[in-house]
Write a protein that holds these residues in place. Structure first.
Motif, PDB file in Angstrom:
ATOM      1  N   LEU A 100       0.864  -1.167   0.000  1.00 15.78           N
ATOM      2  CA  LEU A 100       0.000   0.000   0.000  1.00 15.78           C
ATOM      3  C   LEU A 100       0.905   1.223   0.000  1.00 15.78           C
ATOM      4  N   ASP A 101       0.816   2.037  -1.028  1.00 16.52           N
ATOM      5  CA  ASP A 101       1.710   3.187  -1.162  1.00 16.52           C
ATOM      6  C   ASP A 101       0.911   4.434  -1.504  1.00 16.52           C
ATOM      7  N   THR A 102       1.462   5.565  -1.101  1.00 19.90           N
ATOM      8  CA  THR A 102       0.898   6.850  -1.512  1.00 19.90           C
ATOM      9  C   THR A 102       1.760   7.431  -2.621  1.00 19.90           C
ATOM     10  N   GLY A 103       1.132   8.163  -3.544  1.00 19.97           N
ATOM     11  CA  GLY A 103       1.845   8.676  -4.701  1.00 19.97           C
ATOM     12  C   GLY A 103       2.944   9.656  -4.353  1.00 19.97           C
ATOM     13  N   ASP A 104       2.731  10.477  -3.304  1.00 17.04           N
ATOM     14  CA  ASP A 104       3.770  11.443  -2.956  1.00 17.04           C
ATOM     15  C   ASP A 104       5.032  10.747  -2.465  1.00 17.04           C
ATOM     16  N   GLN A 105       4.875   9.617  -1.753  1.00 22.22           N
ATOM     17  CA  GLN A 105       6.045   8.852  -1.318  1.00 22.22           C
ATOM     18  C   GLN A 105       6.788   8.261  -2.522  1.00 22.22           C
ATOM     19  N   MET A 106       6.028   7.683  -3.450  1.00 20.47           N
ATOM     20  CA  MET A 106       6.650   7.110  -4.651  1.00 20.47           C
ATOM     21  C   MET A 106       7.343   8.193  -5.473  1.00 20.47           C
ATOM     22  N   TYR A 107       6.696   9.354  -5.572  1.00 18.86           N
ATOM     23  CA  TYR A 107       7.281  10.457  -6.333  1.00 18.86           C
ATOM     24  C   TYR A 107       8.603  10.899  -5.705  1.00 18.86           C
ATOM     25  N   GLN A 108       8.632  11.032  -4.376  1.00 21.37           N
ATOM     26  CA  GLN A 108       9.857  11.451  -3.697  1.00 21.37           C
ATOM     27  C   GLN A 108      10.961  10.413  -3.849  1.00 21.37           C
ATOM     28  N   GLU A 109      10.597   9.136  -3.858  1.00 20.14           N
ATOM     29  CA  GLU A 109      11.601   8.088  -4.062  1.00 20.14           C
ATOM     30  C   GLU A 109      12.214   8.183  -5.454  1.00 20.14           C
ATOM     31  N   VAL A 110      11.365   8.451  -6.453  1.00 19.58           N
ATOM     32  CA  VAL A 110      11.878   8.611  -7.820  1.00 19.58           C
ATOM     33  C   VAL A 110      12.796   9.821  -7.904  1.00 19.58           C
ATOM     34  N   VAL A 111      12.374  10.935  -7.306  1.00 17.86           N
ATOM     35  CA  VAL A 111      13.189  12.157  -7.330  1.00 17.86           C
ATOM     36  C   VAL A 111      14.533  11.920  -6.660  1.00 17.86           C
ATOM     37  N   LYS A 112      14.525  11.250  -5.512  1.00 17.10           N
ATOM     38  CA  LYS A 112      15.786  10.977  -4.806  1.00 17.10           C
ATOM     39  C   LYS A 112      16.703  10.092  -5.642  1.00 17.10           C
ATOM     40  N   SER A 113      16.115   9.077  -6.282  1.00  8.67           N
ATOM     41  CA  SER A 113      16.930   8.186  -7.126  1.00  8.67           C
ATOM     42  C   SER A 113      17.543   8.941  -8.300  1.00  8.67           C
ATOM     43  N   VAL A 114      16.737   9.808  -8.929  1.00 10.42           N
ATOM     44  CA  VAL A 114      17.231  10.584 -10.064  1.00 10.42           C
ATOM     45  C   VAL A 114      18.314  11.553  -9.621  1.00 10.42           C
ATOM     46  N   GLU A 115      18.103  12.218  -8.461  1.00  8.98           N
ATOM     47  CA  GLU A 115      19.111  13.160  -7.962  1.00  8.98           C
ATOM     48  C   GLU A 115      20.417  12.447  -7.618  1.00  8.98           C
ATOM     49  N   LYS A 116      20.304  11.253  -7.037  1.00  7.19           N
ATOM     50  CA  LYS A 116      21.510  10.489  -6.718  1.00  7.19           C
ATOM     51  C   LYS A 116      22.253  10.098  -7.998  1.00  7.19           C
ATOM     52  N   TRP A 117      21.475   9.686  -9.005  1.00 10.22           N
ATOM     53  CA  TRP A 117      22.087   9.323 -10.286  1.00 10.22           C
ATOM     54  C   TRP A 117      22.730  10.546 -10.940  1.00 10.22           C
ATOM     55  N   LYS A 118      22.070  11.698 -10.842  1.00 10.32           N
ATOM     56  CA  LYS A 118      22.630  12.926 -11.408  1.00 10.32           C
ATOM     57  C   LYS A 118      23.944  13.294 -10.726  1.00 10.32           C
ATOM     58  N   PHE A 119      23.989  13.123  -9.398  1.00 13.35           N
ATOM     59  CA  PHE A 119      25.215  13.447  -8.662  1.00 13.35           C
ATOM     60  C   PHE A 119      26.366  12.549  -9.098  1.00 13.35           C
ATOM     61  N   LEU A 120      26.095  11.238  -9.175  1.00 11.38           N
ATOM     62  CA  LEU A 120      27.135  10.300  -9.598  1.00 11.38           C
ATOM     63  C   LEU A 120      27.585  10.591 -11.027  1.00 11.38           C
ATOM     64  N   ARG A 121      26.602  10.878 -11.883  1.00 15.48           N
ATOM     65  CA  ARG A 121      26.945  11.198 -13.262  1.00 15.48           C
ATOM     66  C   ARG A 121      27.726  12.508 -13.347  1.00 15.48           C
ATOM     67  N   GLY A 122      27.359  13.493 -12.496  1.00 15.41           N
ATOM     68  CA  GLY A 122      28.076  14.768 -12.479  1.00 15.41           C
ATOM     69  C   GLY A 122      29.524  14.599 -12.062  1.00 15.41           C
ATOM     70  N   MET A 123      29.752  13.764 -11.047  1.00 10.53           N
ATOM     71  CA  MET A 123      31.129  13.498 -10.619  1.00 10.53           C
ATOM     72  C   MET A 123      31.915  12.822 -11.735  1.00 10.53           C
ATOM     73  N   ALA A 124      31.276  11.840 -12.372  1.00 14.04           N
ATOM     74  CA  ALA A 124      31.947  11.151 -13.481  1.00 14.04           C
ATOM     75  C   ALA A 124      32.217  12.116 -14.627  1.00 14.04           C
ATOM     76  N   ALA A 125      31.248  13.005 -14.906  1.00 14.72           N
ATOM     77  CA  ALA A 125      31.426  13.972 -15.986  1.00 14.72           C
ATOM     78  C   ALA A 125      32.577  14.924 -15.695  1.00 14.72           C
ATOM     79  N   PHE A 126      32.662  15.364 -14.447  1.00 19.28           N
ATOM     80  CA  PHE A 126      33.748  16.278 -14.068  1.00 19.28           C
ATOM     81  C   PHE A 126      35.109  15.605 -14.231  1.00 19.28           C
ATOM     82  N   MET A 127      35.219  14.361 -13.769  1.00 19.90           N
ATOM     83  CA  MET A 127      36.499  13.652 -13.861  1.00 19.90           C
ATOM     84  C   MET A 127      36.893  13.390 -15.314  1.00 19.90           C
ATOM     85  N   THR A 128      35.927  12.979 -16.126  1.00 25.58           N
ATOM     86  CA  THR A 128      36.244  12.725 -17.530  1.00 25.58           C
ATOM     87  C   THR A 128      36.551  14.013 -18.280  1.00 25.58           C
TER      88      THR A 128
END
Length: 371
Positions: free
Chosen positions: A228-256
């Motif tokens: 049983l889930d609420t949409g705002d919780q699922m939305y925040q989980e997606v946002v957090k996952s995307v932000e984490k991926w963006k951070f990792l990608r940003g670090m990789a982009a800076f190094m490359t």
């Protein structure tokens, strides 16, 4: 224009004459550009993650997942806007025993399936439960499945009407929910159901979920509640996952990017040092500094363009060989950004090095040692 053509011809002749040296330049630029290319090509994958897991009014929604052998609770008498989907696993022996998720959806399915080559379901096909399906493009290519071909699910032939081009849509077959009920409605297969309900802003989400849970259990005694889930919780989980991926990608982009700049700086600096005497001879024969600078820029640009072409031809095979073809998306946007970025960086580095040569005389350039 004639002068530019002459300089271009002269540059090409020089490359042919010193071909071994220029092969090293091409490979050095290629190695320096490869990692940034892979990093930039991952940009659209991040957008795809958000696009795949989020739908309109998600924050105002709640969802309930349950398992059952029956489709009795797939049609609840609940007011408001909602959609039901169902899925189960099937193993396709003709596809090297690949396990595929068979998903049945309704006409108002909230998640976006617009990235489809071919066509979507019609409302009539959904209502009648016709045997049509959409599959992922990766398996379609792997097993030579084309539009209007048929695939067999539980002994029934389904016509393929589309291929999903979404990189996150993998090992899936989507069919109308009514067609899925025809296949799995005889109580012989455990099916997972998902109900997504859009609520008004003032509705109590927890209370509504409890009511839906009770309604499902009342209508289907075999139902086993999973989530049983609420949409705002699922939305925040997606946002957090995307932000984490963006951070990792940003670090990789800076190094490359740092590696790329240092690599080009070293290669172009070494080339300019080796060409000091050639520059001195050109100036002694009457070439202006502007002509010499334009010739150097033209030469570096050609080297970069050839290295870019090598990248464009090899990045997709490399991604497939490393099993990264689902997250390396080299589309037109990435191509333009990468091409302009590589050319711009090479030109800027060359201009800086040429600016440092402005105070050198012909005699000082002739006295400089080769590196």
């Amino acid at each position: 224009m004639r002068k530019t053509g002459y300089l271009l011809w002269q540059t090409l002749q020089s490359m042919i004459y010193y071909k071994k040296r220029y092969v090293l330049y091409f490979m050095s630029f290629y190695v320096g550009l490869l990692l940034p290319a892979l990093c930039i090509a991952n940009y659209n994958y991040i957008r795809s993650i958000f696009h795949y897991y989020v739908f309109d009014e998600m924050e105002q929604s709640v969802s309930l997942d349950w398992q059952s052998y029956s489709f009795a609770a797939a049609d609840l008498d609940i007011s408001g806007e909602y959609t039901i989907s169902a899925q189960c696993q099937e193993v396709f022996l003709g596809w090297d025993s690949t396990p595929m998720s068979v998903k049945g959806i309704e006409w108002n399915y909230y998640y976006d399936l617009s990235q489809t080559e071919g066509r979507m379901f019609t409302e009539g096909e959904m209502g009648r439960g016709e045997y049509v399906c959409i599959i992922d493009r990766k398996n379609a290519r792997a097993y030579d499945c084309r539009l209007n071909d048929t695939i067999t699910i539980k002994g029934v032939d389904f016509t393929v009407i589309g291929f999903s081009t979404d990189p996150l849509f993998t090992n899936q077959i989507v069919i109308p929910l009514a067609a899925m009920e025809k296949l799995y409605g005889n109580h012989d297969t455990c099916v997972q159901f998902t109900g997504i309900y859009i609520l008004d802003k003032n509705q109590d989400k927890e209370q509504f979920l409890l009511e839906v849970k009770n309604a499902v259990c009342e209508k289907d005694e075999e139902a086993k509640i999973l989530f049983l889930d609420t949409g705002d919780q699922m939305y925040q989980e997606v946002v957090k996952s995307v932000e984490k991926w963006k951070f990792l990608r940003g670090m990789a982009a800076f190094m490359t990017a740092v590696f790329f700049i240092l690599n080009e700086l070293v290669v172009i600096t070494g080339k300019m040092q080796k060409d000091r005497k050639t520059i001195a001879v050109k100036m002694a024969l009457g070439a202006s500094r502007y002509t010499v600078a334009f010739s150097c820029l033209l030469e570096i640009s050609i080297i970069t363009v050839i290295a870019d072409a090598m990248i464009f031809l090899s990045v997709c095979p490399i991604a497939r060989a490393c099993a990264l073809d689902e997250i390396i998306l080299f589309d037109s946007f990435v191509t333009v950004v990468f091409f302009l970025g590589s050319i711009g960086a090479a030109v800027v580095i060359t201009l800086v090095l040429l600016w440092n040569l402005r105070k050198d005389t012909v005699s000082s350039l002739m006295r400089s040692e080769d590196v």
